[in-house]
Design a protein around this motif. Structure first.
Motif, PDB file in Angstrom:
ATOM      1  N   ARG A  49       0.846  -1.197   0.000  1.00  0.00           N
ATOM      2  CA  ARG A  49       0.000   0.000   0.000  1.00  0.00           C
ATOM      3  C   ARG A  49       0.878   1.242   0.000  1.00  0.00           C
ATOM      4  O   ARG A  49       1.809   1.360   0.794  1.00  0.00           O
ATOM      5  N   HIS A  50       0.606   2.144  -0.909  1.00  0.00           N
ATOM      6  CA  HIS A  50       1.313   3.425  -0.939  1.00  0.00           C
ATOM      7  C   HIS A  50       0.284   4.496  -1.229  1.00  0.00           C
ATOM      8  O   HIS A  50      -0.691   4.252  -1.930  1.00  0.00           O
ATOM      9  N   SER A  51       0.535   5.672  -0.683  1.00  0.00           N
ATOM     10  CA  SER A  51      -0.389   6.771  -0.928  1.00  0.00           C
ATOM     11  C   SER A  51      -0.454   7.078  -2.413  1.00  0.00           C
ATOM     12  O   SER A  51       0.576   7.096  -3.091  1.00  0.00           O
ATOM     13  N   LYS A  99      -5.349   8.399  -0.486  1.00  0.00           N
ATOM     14  CA  LYS A  99      -4.365   9.179   0.277  1.00  0.00           C
ATOM     15  C   LYS A  99      -5.037   9.814   1.481  1.00  0.00           C
ATOM     16  O   LYS A  99      -6.122  10.371   1.387  1.00  0.00           O
ATOM     17  N   TRP A 100      -4.348   9.701   2.614  1.00  0.00           N
ATOM     18  CA  TRP A 100      -4.797  10.284   3.884  1.00  0.00           C
ATOM     19  C   TRP A 100      -4.177  11.665   4.005  1.00  0.00           C
ATOM     20  O   TRP A 100      -2.953  11.803   4.017  1.00  0.00           O
ATOM     21  N   ARG A 101      -5.012  12.675   4.081  1.00  0.00           N
ATOM     22  CA  ARG A 101      -4.522  14.047   4.253  1.00  0.00           C
ATOM     23  C   ARG A 101      -5.220  14.680   5.453  1.00  0.00           C
ATOM     24  O   ARG A 101      -6.257  14.198   5.902  1.00  0.00           O
ATOM     25  N   THR A 102      -4.646  15.775   5.918  1.00  0.00           N
ATOM     26  CA  THR A 102      -5.344  16.595   6.923  1.00  0.00           C
ATOM     27  C   THR A 102      -5.215  18.048   6.490  1.00  0.00           C
ATOM     28  O   THR A 102      -6.126  18.600   5.928  1.00  0.00           O
ATOM     29  N   SER A 103      -4.043  18.655   6.760  1.00  0.00           N
ATOM     30  CA  SER A 103      -3.765  20.060   6.468  1.00  0.00           C
ATOM     31  C   SER A 103      -4.602  20.961   7.375  1.00  0.00           C
ATOM     32  O   SER A 103      -5.383  20.489   8.189  1.00  0.00           O
TER      33      SER A 103
END
Ligand SMILES: Cc1cc2nc3c(=O)[nH]c(=O)nc-3n(C[C@H](O)[C@H](O)[C@H](O)COP(=O)(O)O)c2cc1C
Length: 185
Positions: free
Chosen positions: A10-12, A132-136
């Motif tokens: 698994r890769h973003s 893809k896991w993001r927040t920001s």
């Protein structure tokens, strides 16, 4: 797919196709997410799934929020904001419930919700999807929280972007566990 194969491969995937995913597939990912461990069976995860026009509505909220904080920014900056949720056909915001009983700890609720996200990412990978896991800063933005139906003091721990992969993700080697591990025997 074998669980180790899923974990290691698994890769973003930041770049995915705009093609919409069948709702059944999104539900399968959410169902995988909620198999995660959680203390006191509180099921502290909250998912807000945005697809299609829903993502444009969030983009408008982001742009308006930025415009309010930075009226001096050029119009292109707001356009860029508006387009952020459009990076993938499926955008899932993951929030965490505040504890409603003294014995329940917020940190444990956050841990459980994070485990749910990892389940979801692995399930997406095993299904041939890119994610893809993001927040920001947007995960902490008051207007974004309000739009998504979260309380102002509730944590959003992830914005998960999901779609069909544009190309196979580059497998970046990951450092070993060794310098992060102590053995007591
Ligand atoms: C809580 C959390 C928030 C993250 N937020 C971002 C983000 O906003 N932008 C970003 O590019 N990567 C972010 N990441 C990192 C990516 O999701 C990803 O894990 C990282 O790029 C490593 O790639 P890999 O998943 O292929 O190992 C975040 C990861 C976590 C766990």
């Amino acid at each position: 797919m074998d669980v180790f194969e899923a974990i290691y491969n698994r890769h973003s995937q930041g770049k995915v196709k705009p093609d919409q995913l069948p709702r059944q597939l999104i539900e399968k990912l959410l169902d995988s997410a909620v198999q995660a461990p959680n203390h006191y069976k509180v099921r502290p995860w909250r998912f807000v799934v945005l697809t299609g026009e829903g993502r444009n509505r969030l983009g408008d909220v982001m742009a308006a929020s930025q415009q309010e904080r930075h009226p001096e920014f050029p119009p292109e900056a707001f356009d860029k904001c508006r387009a952020l949720p459009l990076r993938a056909p499926v955008f899932i915001a993951v929030g965490v419930d505040k504890p409603s009983e003294a014995k329940v700890l917020e940190i444990e609720n956050i841990c459980a919700a994070a485990a749910a996200i990892q389940n979801l990412l692995l399930a997406a990978h095993a299904t041939g999807l890119g994610a893809k896991w993001r927040t920001s800063e947007w995960a902490r933005d008051a207007k974004v929280k309000e739009f998504l139906g979260f309380e102002s003091d509730q944590h959003i721990i992830g914005f998960i972007y999901i779609g069909y992969p544009e190309f196979a993700a580059e497998p970046a080697p990951r450092p070993s566990f060794e310098d992060r591990t102590v053995w007591v025997e």
